[in-house]
Scaffold this active site. Structure first.
Site, PDB file in Angstrom:
ATOM      1  N   ALA A  34       0.859  -1.188   0.000  1.00  0.00           N
ATOM      2  CA  ALA A  34       0.000   0.000   0.000  1.00  0.00           C
ATOM      3  C   ALA A  34       0.888   1.228   0.000  1.00  0.00           C
ATOM      4  O   ALA A  34       1.602   1.487   0.969  1.00  0.00           O
ATOM      5  CB  ALA A  34      -0.920  -0.013   1.219  1.00  0.00           C
ATOM      6  N   TYR A  65       2.833   3.835  -3.264  1.00  0.00           N
ATOM      7  CA  TYR A  65       3.793   3.630  -4.350  1.00  0.00           C
ATOM      8  C   TYR A  65       4.585   4.914  -4.592  1.00  0.00           C
ATOM      9  O   TYR A  65       4.769   5.367  -5.717  1.00  0.00           O
ATOM     10  CB  TYR A  65       3.066   3.145  -5.619  1.00  0.00           C
ATOM     11  CG  TYR A  65       3.994   2.457  -6.591  1.00  0.00           C
ATOM     12  CD1 TYR A  65       4.602   1.250  -6.249  1.00  0.00           C
ATOM     13  CD2 TYR A  65       4.281   3.025  -7.829  1.00  0.00           C
ATOM     14  CE1 TYR A  65       5.478   0.621  -7.126  1.00  0.00           C
ATOM     15  CE2 TYR A  65       5.155   2.391  -8.711  1.00  0.00           C
ATOM     16  CZ  TYR A  65       5.750   1.202  -8.355  1.00  0.00           C
ATOM     17  OH  TYR A  65       6.622   0.584  -9.224  1.00  0.00           O
ATOM     18  N   LYS A  78      10.923   8.464  16.440  1.00  0.00           N
ATOM     19  CA  LYS A  78      11.741   7.257  16.420  1.00  0.00           C
ATOM     20  C   LYS A  78      12.167   6.868  17.835  1.00  0.00           C
ATOM     21  O   LYS A  78      12.196   5.686  18.196  1.00  0.00           O
ATOM     22  CB  LYS A  78      12.948   7.481  15.513  1.00  0.00           C
ATOM     23  CG  LYS A  78      12.548   7.656  14.041  1.00  0.00           C
ATOM     24  CD  LYS A  78      13.646   8.320  13.229  1.00  0.00           C
ATOM     25  CE  LYS A  78      13.240   8.492  11.763  1.00  0.00           C
ATOM     26  NZ  LYS A  78      14.173   9.392  11.034  1.00  0.00           N
TER      27      LYS A  78
END
Lengths: 417, 417
Positions: free
Chosen positions: B12, B14, B204
């Site tokens: 899912a 591109y 992160k």
């Protein structure tokens, strides 16, 4: 499939690493169980000197303390065997005879007997601790870089050599003095051959290159030169060129599946992370066609760090034993070997080299002329030593050229990377 | 358990990363299958702009190209979903609604919604690519350091910030000039807020600290300061002390289960490996009570490196789906959360700090006096800036002391490690 949480472990060997492995499993069992859902219980300790260690407080709660290997081999209740015996004979017997998954830190055994150990094997072998102590390089290569074509793997894999080279570099010391100091401090063995001649490094490289290139690499195919004949002038000369000397193990694969696998002192550029790896630390760079350069750095030896790798391997084996055969993590990280792989002789690979030797009979000019066909980048004489930087040449040609002038036994050759 | 070798994948998204993921799966499928025994086949590609990419040569052999998310959600034939959409809405919908294991690189989504995403979840989420691109730090923390008490995790997690800081340091440039250059070269976004204010780094860190400390860390508990107000003088001053400034994300755990989780410019010593990490590279140091310091370095971004992490995650998910529930690798690396964990306010943690600000009204003496209760290691004035090195003090006390003299908005504070 039987559902279980508890895995019973036998630890074979109760030296330095064995003790720390037992300690880690006992002291951090709660952390580990909360993380993984897996409880490791040590059922059996085997040691040839078990009588001497019986009273050790960590052994109190362990059911079986034995000097008979059969107490491990014949006990169906044991789920995972941890081999930290070192040496070859008993360790090999254990790995061949046991029907259980085995964790081992025994790089010499693996490098020399991998083919024999995995042939017809029904259970797993895990060996994270065999290369670079706590650094999880084996799992990274076997599981994290599965979609990469690994083109190059190189690293600093021996803490003793790196300790010696770092000390020579930082404190301007001679090899012999640093070696003696390292021996006094316990960083080097009384007989340092295994370390300083590159054998230990090559054992580890044998393991890493087998994974990287998907084939069991024969130890005898590895070209090995250690650091025994390095002198301070080499380090000073390198440093004047902005380079640092490290003992590097390297496995390189070209686009035609030709592999070159070698251990050789190597001059590294300052922008290479491995040039910053000092003293007893280890580091490995893996170059993948997707991932690029990935570097793994950490404690390459010592009981505690090694125990971290051993225990995580036990957890991986426990999980892996629950997966259908075809999809388990393969022992060497491949289910189908790369049949096209050809291991070539490093002495025929063109690289840039630094070469130094002493001649009592001839002068610099004589050798400059002998290197006539070779691209000489630098040549000089210092303290009676002739030093050359040669480009795009192989070791066979270098030796051949020197021998046209004079047969010299002690030639120091380092690759320039 | 059904035996299978082939796992059907839906991708899912591109964009940049999606394209490289498709490319890696197609180009290196043979390598991967020989390594793992697992064959990944892309069945479906979803993209909101699928009409524009339909003719791409890599898409030729892919059965379904769609802009309807239901073509993924309702297809039972798909084994693994790869989410590389970026953004929040569609990605979140996909992760919540799909009944299949998901690989995602979406750090913002994970950091903000982890609790919601894993609550009552029956299938796996893997997210190696969400932190530090190709560097296999997530697998290392979840699987290789399971027996370690992780006491500290710190790293350089944003390539844009590190590119800017490295350029300022190496070329003596001002922040604004380097930022503009980075934007021109495509290393920084037109709106660089997310990067330079430390938000991306904090996303992160949220993921890494959740794994390290075995609990879902709320993003809003993280203290965040970016590099927006750094000036060249800060870098010069640091360098005169032999230190290098990096934007560091750090999670530290004390012996009483108090955690401090923060993003802050940090002055690193030359013997710290992270001080050598330049330009767009990332690196993370994990400090374990067994393993010691282990450093992971590599490409933190870019389509190709990220695709390496994504594809290895797909293989891990395939294997993990074959393990009985209790013993599967847990999504965040723990099956039982650390209930004793307390996330404390970093502004109250004593550390050594470098502080710089400008005052138009007061002199160095006034601030020296205000810092009366604080251990002043160095103080100086340069180009109208007051610069201090303060020891064993916390940020709240620093601000409070300055405000006793004058209310100043633009105070640059960096930790000294």
């Amino acid at each position: 499939m039987e559902k279980k949480k508890e895995f019973k472990v036998a630890v074979a060997g109760y030296g330095h690493v064995g003790k720390d492995t037992v300690k880690t499993i006992i002291e951090n069992n709660a952390i580990m169980e909360k993380r993984t859902g897996i409880k490791l219980t040590i059922k059996t300790i085997f040691s040839r000197n078990i009588d001497k260690v019986k009273d050790d407080k960590f052994l109190d709660k362990i059911e079986i303390k034995t000097k008979d290997l059969n107490d491990i081999l014949n006990d169906d209740d044991i789920d995972i065997v941890i081999e930290v015996l070192g040496g070859m004979d008993t360790a090999k017997e254990l790995l061949i005879k046991t029907k259980k998954p085995v964790v081992t830190a025994n790089k010499a055994l693996l490098a020399n007997c991998f083919g024999e150990l995995i042939k017809n094997r029904k259970t797993d072998i895990a060996f994270e601790a065999s290369v670079a102590g706590a650094i999880p390089i084996i799992k990274a290569m076997k599981e994290s870089l599965v979609s990469d074509r690994m083109e190059n793997v190189y690293g600093i894999l021996n803490g003793t050599c790196n300790y010696i080279l770092t000390n020579m570099t930082k404190n301007n010391l001679d090899f012999k003095d640093v070696l003696k100091d390292a021996q006094d401090k316990g960083y080097a063995e009384a007989d340092p051959t295994f370390d300083i001649d590159g054998i230990d490094t090559a054992h580890k490289l044998c393991i890493l290159s087998s994974i990287a290139f998907c084939n069991v690499i024969s130890f005898d195919k590895i070209f090995i030169r250690g650091i025994r004949n390095i002198i301070l002038d080499d380090i000073v000369f390198a440093s004047e060129m902005g380079l640092t000397i490290k003992l590097i193990a390297e496995a390189a694969l070209d686009e035609n599946n030709n592999a070159y696998i070698y251990v050789i002192p190597t001059l590294l550029n300052d922008d290479n992370m491995l040039s910053k790896v000092d003293y007893a630390f280890n580091a490995i760079t893996v170059v993948g066609d997707r991932s690029g350069d990935t570097v793994f750095y950490g404690s390459g030896a010592g009981g505690r760090p090694t125990s971290s790798a051993i225990v995580s391997d036990a957890v991986t084996l426990a999980r892996n034993s629950l997966i259908t055969d075809e999809l388990r993590i393969p022992i060497l990280g491949f289910v189908e070997e790369n049949k096209e792989l050809q291991v070539k002789d490093f002495r025929e690979k063109n690289e840039n080299f630094y070469v130094r030797f002493k001649s009592n009979n001839n002068n610099l000019l004589a050798f400059n002329e002998a290197f006539y066909d070779i691209n000489i980048d630098k040549s000089m004489e210092r303290n009676g030593n002739f030093m050359f930087v040669l480009k795009d040449v192989n070791i066979n040609s270098i030796i051949e050229s020197i021998e046209k002038v004079e047969k010299i036994d002690d030639i120091f050759i380092a690759k320039i990377k």
